[in-house]
Design a protein around this motif. Structure first.
Motif, PDB file in Angstrom:
ATOM      1  N   MET A  71       0.835  -1.198   0.000  1.00 51.31           N
ATOM      2  CA  MET A  71       0.000   0.000   0.000  1.00 51.31           C
ATOM      3  C   MET A  71       0.875   1.255   0.000  1.00 51.31           C
ATOM      4  O   MET A  71       0.630   2.202  -0.756  1.00 51.31           O
ATOM      5  N   GLY A  72       1.902   1.260   0.853  1.00 50.16           N
ATOM      6  CA  GLY A  72       2.783   2.419   0.940  1.00 50.16           C
ATOM      7  C   GLY A  72       3.531   2.672  -0.350  1.00 50.16           C
ATOM      8  O   GLY A  72       3.691   3.821  -0.783  1.00 50.16           O
ATOM      9  N   THR A  73       3.988   1.611  -0.986  1.00 51.54           N
ATOM     10  CA  THR A  73       4.693   1.744  -2.265  1.00 51.54           C
ATOM     11  C   THR A  73       3.789   2.362  -3.317  1.00 51.54           C
ATOM     12  O   THR A  73       4.199   3.240  -4.090  1.00 51.54           O
ATOM     13  N   ASP A  74       2.538   1.922  -3.348  1.00 55.77           N
ATOM     14  CA  ASP A  74       1.572   2.474  -4.305  1.00 55.77           C
ATOM     15  C   ASP A  74       1.368   3.975  -4.087  1.00 55.77           C
ATOM     16  O   ASP A  74       1.293   4.760  -5.045  1.00 55.77           O
ATOM     17  N   VAL A  75       1.278   4.396  -2.827  1.00 55.02           N
ATOM     18  CA  VAL A  75       1.049   5.807  -2.502  1.00 55.02           C
ATOM     19  C   VAL A  75       2.224   6.667  -2.973  1.00 55.02           C
ATOM     20  O   VAL A  75       2.034   7.695  -3.647  1.00 55.02           O
ATOM     21  N   VAL A  76       3.424   6.266  -2.629  1.00 54.47           N
ATOM     22  CA  VAL A  76       4.608   7.055  -2.986  1.00 54.47           C
ATOM     23  C   VAL A  76       4.822   7.066  -4.499  1.00 54.47           C
ATOM     24  O   VAL A  76       5.150   8.102  -5.087  1.00 54.47           O
ATOM     25  N   THR A  77       4.599   5.926  -5.136  1.00 55.57           N
ATOM     26  CA  THR A  77       4.760   5.842  -6.593  1.00 55.57           C
ATOM     27  C   THR A  77       3.776   6.758  -7.302  1.00 55.57           C
ATOM     28  O   THR A  77       4.128   7.437  -8.278  1.00 55.57           O
ATOM     29  N   GLU A  78       2.551   6.798  -6.816  1.00 56.03           N
ATOM     30  CA  GLU A  78       1.534   7.647  -7.433  1.00 56.03           C
ATOM     31  C   GLU A  78       1.880   9.125  -7.268  1.00 56.03           C
ATOM     32  O   GLU A  78       1.711   9.916  -8.200  1.00 56.03           O
ATOM     33  N   LEU A  79       2.371   9.512  -6.087  1.00 56.26           N
ATOM     34  CA  LEU A  79       2.750  10.914  -5.883  1.00 56.26           C
ATOM     35  C   LEU A  79       3.858  11.310  -6.843  1.00 56.26           C
ATOM     36  O   LEU A  79       3.827  12.398  -7.429  1.00 56.26           O
ATOM     37  N   ALA A  80       4.833  10.441  -7.023  1.00 51.83           N
ATOM     38  CA  ALA A  80       5.948  10.732  -7.928  1.00 51.83           C
ATOM     39  C   ALA A  80       5.481  10.903  -9.370  1.00 51.83           C
ATOM     40  O   ALA A  80       6.112  11.619 -10.153  1.00 51.83           O
ATOM     41  N   ALA A  81       4.363  10.266  -9.714  1.00 54.82           N
ATOM     42  CA  ALA A  81       3.868  10.317 -11.091  1.00 54.82           C
ATOM     43  C   ALA A  81       2.925  11.485 -11.357  1.00 54.82           C
ATOM     44  O   ALA A  81       2.579  11.749 -12.510  1.00 54.82           O
ATOM     45  N   ARG A  82       2.518  12.202 -10.314  1.00 55.64           N
ATOM     46  CA  ARG A  82       1.575  13.305 -10.500  1.00 55.64           C
ATOM     47  C   ARG A  82       2.248  14.489 -11.205  1.00 55.64           C
ATOM     48  O   ARG A  82       3.454  14.719 -11.050  1.00 55.64           O
ATOM     49  N   PRO A  83       1.487  15.267 -12.005  1.00 54.26           N
ATOM     50  CA  PRO A  83       2.053  16.425 -12.711  1.00 54.26           C
ATOM     51  C   PRO A  83       2.659  17.436 -11.740  1.00 54.26           C
ATOM     52  O   PRO A  83       2.125  17.666 -10.652  1.00 54.26           O
ATOM     53  N   GLU A  84       3.769  18.047 -12.134  1.00 53.01           N
ATOM     54  CA  GLU A  84       4.478  18.972 -11.255  1.00 53.01           C
ATOM     55  C   GLU A  84       3.650  20.211 -10.934  1.00 53.01           C
ATOM     56  O   GLU A  84       3.804  20.804  -9.862  1.00 53.01           O
ATOM     57  N   ASN A  85       2.778  20.614 -11.860  1.00 54.40           N
ATOM     58  CA  ASN A  85       1.995  21.836 -11.639  1.00 54.40           C
ATOM     59  C   ASN A  85       0.681  21.578 -10.904  1.00 54.40           C
ATOM     60  O   ASN A  85      -0.119  22.489 -10.702  1.00 54.40           O
ATOM     61  N   GLU A  86       0.441  20.364 -10.499  1.00 48.95           N
ATOM     62  CA  GLU A  86      -0.784  20.027  -9.792  1.00 48.95           C
ATOM     63  C   GLU A  86      -0.688  20.517  -8.341  1.00 48.95           C
ATOM     64  O   GLU A  86       0.356  20.368  -7.704  1.00 48.95           O
ATOM     65  N   GLN A 134       3.646   3.473   8.687  1.00 48.12           N
ATOM     66  CA  GLN A 134       3.283   4.861   8.406  1.00 48.12           C
ATOM     67  C   GLN A 134       4.505   5.774   8.462  1.00 48.12           C
ATOM     68  O   GLN A 134       4.600   6.734   7.689  1.00 48.12           O
ATOM     69  N   ILE A 135       5.419   5.496   9.371  1.00 49.31           N
ATOM     70  CA  ILE A 135       6.653   6.290   9.447  1.00 49.31           C
ATOM     71  C   ILE A 135       7.415   6.181   8.132  1.00 49.31           C
ATOM     72  O   ILE A 135       7.928   7.183   7.604  1.00 49.31           O
ATOM     73  N   GLN A 136       7.477   4.981   7.582  1.00 47.48           N
ATOM     74  CA  GLN A 136       8.162   4.783   6.305  1.00 47.48           C
ATOM     75  C   GLN A 136       7.417   5.471   5.166  1.00 47.48           C
ATOM     76  O   GLN A 136       8.035   6.055   4.271  1.00 47.48           O
ATOM     77  N   TRP A 137       6.096   5.386   5.199  1.00 50.41           N
ATOM     78  CA  TRP A 137       5.303   6.073   4.172  1.00 50.41           C
ATOM     79  C   TRP A 137       5.573   7.568   4.218  1.00 50.41           C
ATOM     80  O   TRP A 137       5.764   8.206   3.185  1.00 50.41           O
ATOM     81  N   GLY A 140       8.883   8.503   2.679  1.00 49.35           N
ATOM     82  CA  GLY A 140       8.849   8.469   1.216  1.00 49.35           C
ATOM     83  C   GLY A 140       8.080   9.634   0.629  1.00 49.35           C
ATOM     84  O   GLY A 140       8.519  10.256  -0.355  1.00 49.35           O
ATOM     85  N   LEU A 141       6.946   9.952   1.224  1.00 51.13           N
ATOM     86  CA  LEU A 141       6.144  11.091   0.745  1.00 51.13           C
ATOM     87  C   LEU A 141       6.889  12.400   0.942  1.00 51.13           C
ATOM     88  O   LEU A 141       6.877  13.277   0.067  1.00 51.13           O
ATOM     89  N   ALA A 142       7.555  12.546   2.084  1.00 51.41           N
ATOM     90  CA  ALA A 142       8.294  13.780   2.363  1.00 51.41           C
ATOM     91  C   ALA A 142       9.422  13.978   1.356  1.00 51.41           C
ATOM     92  O   ALA A 142       9.668  15.098   0.891  1.00 51.41           O
ATOM     93  N   ALA A 143      10.111  12.907   1.015  1.00 51.71           N
ATOM     94  CA  ALA A 143      11.189  13.003   0.035  1.00 51.71           C
ATOM     95  C   ALA A 143      10.652  13.448  -1.321  1.00 51.71           C
ATOM     96  O   ALA A 143      11.249  14.298  -1.994  1.00 51.71           O
ATOM     97  N   GLU A 144       9.512  12.891  -1.730  1.00 54.68           N
ATOM     98  CA  GLU A 144       8.908  13.278  -3.003  1.00 54.68           C
ATOM     99  C   GLU A 144       8.430  14.727  -2.967  1.00 54.68           C
ATOM    100  O   GLU A 144       8.585  15.475  -3.945  1.00 54.68           O
TER     101      GLU A 144
END
Length: 208
Positions: A71-86, A134-137, A140-144
């Motif tokens: 689940m966490g991998t899916d969340v971080v991967t999706e954030l990385a794929a979102r448009p930069e201007n979003e 959640q700490i790991q999630w 990953g989100l913070a880095a993105e």
């Protein structure tokens, strides 16, 4: 020497076996409860051996941990794929929705996963694992988010705080997820949660 196609086929076979074991375990956990299910129950349901189970998982708890990791991998991967201007609130909402969308697409699967999530939240040992993941999630989100906004995560509070708010929004959705909630209700809960944090997410993103 194995060819690439042979290696890919072997990897796919391993993935299928792991998925069958995981699905059997989650189904049993959802219907019987964590303490009532044994590894023998899982392998009997999956039609496999204990040896096969332990080739993929260290314990029945490990099945749940892997589920959370995916689940966490899916969340971080999706954030990385979102448009930069979003807008950040929209990007994070889409990222958090990624693992939930599969539930919305398959009502029967959704109810089983809802029960598993409830089991995780209500079982102390599994809840502890949930908090660890959640700490790991968040990391990953913070880095993105830091990369997305050109911020130094060690010097600026925004990436960590924004990631934390996204996780709080997810927690709110999971806590309010009720039996029989359909795709529209699940999406509505997600929208409501992010409507609360969106002003802070989007205002903070403009700070340098």
């Amino acid at each position: 020497m194995a060819t690439r196609s042979e290696t890919t086929l072997a990897e796919r076979k391993r993935q299928l076996v792991a998925e069958e074991l995981r699905n059997a375990a989650l189904m049993l956990l959802a219907t019987r409860g964590f303490d009532a299910v044994t590894v023998d129950d899982i392998v009997a349901t999956a039609g496999m051996s204990r040896r096969t189970f332990f080739r993929y998982f260290a314990s029945k708890e490990d099945v749940v941990v892997r589920f959370l990791a995916d689940m966490g991998t899916d969340v971080v991967t999706e954030l990385a794929a979102r448009p930069e201007n979003e807008p950040t609130s929209v990007a994070l909402r889409r990222a958090i929705w990624r693992p939930l969308s599969g539930c919305a697409d398959q009502p029967n699967h959704a109810e089983r996963i809802r029960i598993v999530v409830r089991l995780i939240l209500d079982t102390p040992a599994l809840h502890a694992r949930w908090l660890e993941r959640q700490i790991q999630w968040r990391s990953g989100l913070a880095a993105e988010l830091a990369a997305r906004h050109g911020l130094d995560p060690s010097a600026h509070p925004y990436p960590q705080m924004a990631a934390g708010m996204a996780m709080l929004a997810l927690d709110a959705v999971l806590q309010q997820w009720r039996p029989g909630d359909d795709e529209h209700r699940l999406a509505e809960l997600t929208d409501q949660a992010f409507a609360v944090v969106a002003p802070a997410l989007d205002a903070g993103a403009d700070q340098r």
